[in-house]
Design an enzyme around this catalytic site. Sequence first.
Site, PDB file in Angstrom:
ATOM      1  N   ASP A   1      22.624 111.869  77.412  1.00 35.35           N
ATOM      2  CA  ASP A   1      24.074 111.767  77.567  1.00 35.35           C
ATOM      3  C   ASP A   1      24.555 110.484  76.903  1.00 35.35           C
ATOM      4  OD1 ASP A   1      26.720 111.423  78.499  1.00 35.35           O
ATOM      5  OD2 ASP A   1      26.272 112.495  80.351  1.00 35.35           O
TER       6      ASP A   1
ATOM      7  N   HIS B   1      25.832 115.223  77.238  1.00 35.98           N
ATOM      8  CA  HIS B   1      26.950 115.148  78.176  1.00 35.98           C
ATOM      9  C   HIS B   1      27.556 116.518  78.464  1.00 35.98           C
ATOM     10  CE1 HIS B   1      29.987 113.130  80.501  1.00 35.98           C
ATOM     11  NE2 HIS B   1      30.959 113.665  79.787  1.00 35.98           N
TER      12      HIS B   1
ATOM     13  N   SER C   1      31.819 115.224  84.802  1.00 30.41           N
ATOM     14  CA  SER C   1      32.287 113.990  84.170  1.00 30.41           C
ATOM     15  C   SER C   1      33.415 113.362  84.991  1.00 30.41           C
ATOM     16  CB  SER C   1      32.702 114.294  82.730  1.00 30.41           C
ATOM     17  OG  SER C   1      32.896 113.107  81.991  1.00 30.41           O
TER      18      SER C   1
END
Length: 247
Positions: free
Chosen positions: A197, A227, A101
């Site tokens: 996600d 995610h 991320s």
Amino acid sequence: MGETQFHETAAGRRIAYHKTEGRGPGVVFLGGFMSDMDGTKALALEGWARRTGRAFLRFDYSGHGQSSGAFTEGCIGDWAADAQSVIGAVTEGPQVLVGSSMGGWISAILIREIGEKIAGFVGIAAAPDFTEDSMWRDFSPVERAKLLHSGQLYLPSDYGDPYPITRRLIEDGRDNLVLRAPLPMPFPVRLLQGTADADVERQVALSLLDHIEGDDVRLTFVKGADHRFSSPECLALIERSVEEVLA
């Protein structure tokens, strides 16, 4: 897991880390926004490193986990500096960056700054430029005005308490954007993205792929992965991707 160690940066921030000794190139895990080094992916990779005899580093940015400072004091530039400082201080030789991320954005900044030390990159739901291209883009006029006036607002989170978003985070993010110019990466790159996600749009992965300049760059979509990207199947894919880059 061993005892937590600490590194002090030139800016005086105390960075908590765990280092696994082993052969190089080493692997460095860079976590996400408001996450810490004790997350599922970081610990799974540490276990893989121990099994395979590979050097490995995981750490907390300032304002995260066990490191010093308040989260609301930090920004992308600070966290990239934290990462560069601890990598420079406690690792030897070339390193493969595994960025989850926000860690994918931090990785891109490090590749730009210390590219000679980087041997490969694995991005997991990488979120480059998210402060501008996701947060600021999606703020309502009222939210933008509140942020500019008061310096902070809160966004709901699926992972716990609301995220405190500061004006400094947004403004500093603009100084650290990476998807406005080509990204030379002359080493193996593997990008992993889940189709379910809810935090990082598929287009972000495609845009990152398009910006990377390199001869060995692959993007893998995993149908149904969210995610977190932390199911047993996803963790196994992360390990295989790191092994591909190291090979």
